[in-house]
Design an enzyme around this catalytic site. Structure first.
Site, mmCIF file in Angstrom:
data_model
loop_
_atom_site.group_PDB
_atom_site.id
_atom_site.type_symbol
_atom_site.label_atom_id
_atom_site.label_comp_id
_atom_site.label_asym_id
_atom_site.label_seq_id
_atom_site.Cartn_x
_atom_site.Cartn_y
_atom_site.Cartn_z
ATOM 1 N N CYS A 173 0.803 -1.219 0.000
ATOM 2 C CA CYS A 173 0.000 0.000 0.000
ATOM 3 C C CYS A 173 0.838 1.273 0.000
ATOM 4 O O CYS A 173 0.300 2.371 -0.128
ATOM 5 C CB CYS A 173 -0.947 0.007 1.192
ATOM 6 N N LYS A 189 -10.743 6.160 3.642
ATOM 7 C CA LYS A 189 -12.100 5.806 4.043
ATOM 8 C C LYS A 189 -13.143 6.355 3.079
ATOM 9 O O LYS A 189 -14.096 5.656 2.719
ATOM 10 C CB LYS A 189 -12.354 6.351 5.462
ATOM 11 N N CYS A 249 -14.322 0.344 7.249
ATOM 12 C CA CYS A 249 -13.377 -0.143 6.242
ATOM 13 C C CYS A 249 -13.308 0.817 5.061
ATOM 14 O O CYS A 249 -14.317 1.367 4.634
ATOM 15 C CB CYS A 249 -13.798 -1.518 5.747
ATOM 16 N N SER A 250 -12.111 0.985 4.507
ATOM 17 C CA SER A 250 -11.953 1.841 3.341
ATOM 18 C C SER A 250 -12.528 1.173 2.107
ATOM 19 O O SER A 250 -12.724 -0.045 2.067
ATOM 20 C CB SER A 250 -10.469 2.177 3.109
ATOM 21 N N HIS A 305 -9.177 3.770 -2.113
ATOM 22 C CA HIS A 305 -7.816 3.257 -1.978
ATOM 23 C C HIS A 305 -7.382 2.402 -3.166
ATOM 24 O O HIS A 305 -7.263 1.189 -3.058
ATOM 25 C CB HIS A 305 -7.704 2.450 -0.675
#
Length: 395
Positions: A85, A334, A208-209, A338
């Site tokens: 990430c 969020k 959760c994103s 992502h």
């Protein structure tokens, strides 16, 4: 021995960022073209002016050809990098160091990811063979361990923890609702977050994103050349990355109330940038809120809160848009989304907009120093990146 750092040796003169989201009508090449074109346009240069490219992607291409065929570059080097990430930040680091070394005069860092086309709801990759010691858990499950670990370490009851996590989600969705590039643009209530269907442990869907497609790019030159291109360059103050050794996952004494790699990378970045009190010296921070308890733990590991006081600061609004230190003012992972390869550069893009006074409804008053943070992997086995950027050279 710590690195010497490259404070104020390199500047960003142009940036671009696509909208993040479920971009079914856009290919990887489409996203690369859009982000790169926006970055060169903002810098007032052309792709031919760029001497070398660093492409960050986790799963949307496996060589520099991913970029060169999309942009139709001629005779230019393209280096493809991946660091989970932190991939976008790794691409930026490569481009910045190339310019700082004198190897090239102008470089582009660009990150991209097309996750939605995989057909799976989440990050899909094949892990290489290992000795069998890493745990086999999903990302939500791995990060759900942070919440009970924090509760046990600091004596929080479950309701206080739930209220803290919900506040983080509400804050970031509120910020994202003012961002035209964000994946999720609707505010949410604390009740909706707290009552959302559970995914892992006490984490619900709203903890959760999102899974998103997107791309972001930056053009970097030597600091002394920056004003040839723009009257508002963004100076690189520090770049720090730490890769953990993986032993914490096997240590019965280790606590997931902290992520040591984050604390280490933050301290190194502050040393490079000359920052003593990050909570007061920084104007904004973009952090890796892949899950709500991650942001809570980061507030302490990044030195924004004293140990055991992060939840109090969160609930008091210290990291809200109008707080002491706005955190994820663009919505964060969020709300913004992502797409792995683009996320680190997206964070720098928010600093870029804020310093130039171009952040629209979420514009902060007179920001001068910003931090970006990426976390790759999972607690106990991860990499951590911290970057610091400024609107002016240090005195």
């Amino acid at each position: 021995m710590s690195s010497h750092g490259i404070r104020d040796k390199v500047a960003i003169i142009g940036m671009g960022c696509t909208r993040f989201g479920e971009l079914w009508d856009r290919s990887t090449a489409d996203l690369l073209v859009e982000a790169s074109e926006d970055s060169v346009k903002s810098a007032g240069v052309t792709l031919e002016d760029v001497d070398a490219f660093w492409l960050g992607t986790m799963d949307s291409g496996y060589s520099g050809l991913t970029l060169s065929t999309a942009l139709k570059t001629r005779g230019k080097p393209v280096t493809r990098v991946e660091n989970m990430c932190a991939t976008g930040s790794e691409a930026l680091r490569g481009a910045v160091y190339a310019v700082a070394s004198g190897a090239v005069d102008m470089a582009m860092a660009i990150g991209v990811e097309k996750l939605k086309d995989s057909g799976f709801s989440g990050l899909v990759r094949n892990d290489p063979p290992d000795d069998g010691t890493p745990t086999e858990t999903t990302a939500p499950a791995a990060f759900s361990y942070l919440a009970p670990a924090y509760q046990d370490t600091y004596g929080l009851d479950e309701q206080t923890m739930r209220d803290t996590l919900s506040h983080i989600a509400v804050k970031n969705h509120a910020n994202g609702s003012r961002n035209e590039r964000a994946q999720f643009r609707s505010p949410v209530t604390a009740e909706a977050v707290s009552c959302s269907p559970l995914v892992a442990g006490m984490l619900g869907i709203f903890d959760c994103s999102g899974v998103a497609d997107g791309a972001a790019a930056a053009i970097v030159v030597r600091a002394e050349d920056a004003h040839k291109y723009t009257d508002k360059p963004m100076y690189v103050k520090a770049l720090s990355i730490v890769a953990g050794n993986g032993t914490a996952i096997l240590d019965d004494e280790a606590s997931f109330a902290s992520i040591p790699e984050v604390a280490a990378s933050a301290q190194e970045a502050y040393r490079q940038a000359g920052i003593v009190d990050p909570r007061r010296e920084l104007s904004l921070a973009e952090v890796h809120d892949c899950f709500t308890p991650t942001e809570l733990v980061l507030m302490e590991d990044l030195g924004f809160s004293e140990r055991g006081q992060g939840y109090r600061d969160v609930l008091a609004g210290a990291f809200d848009a109008e707080g002491d230190l706005p955190v994820n003012i663009d919505g964060g992972l969020k709300s913004f989304g992502h797409p792995v390869g683009a996320t680190g550069l997206r964070m720098a893009f928010e600093c870029w907009l804020q310093f130039r006074g171009e952040a629209g409804e979420r514009q902060l008053p007179g920001p001068t120093l910003g931090l970006t943070h990426n976390l790759g992997g999972r607690p106990g086995r991860c990499v951590s990146f911290v970057g610091v950027f400024g609107s002016e050279k240090s005195a």
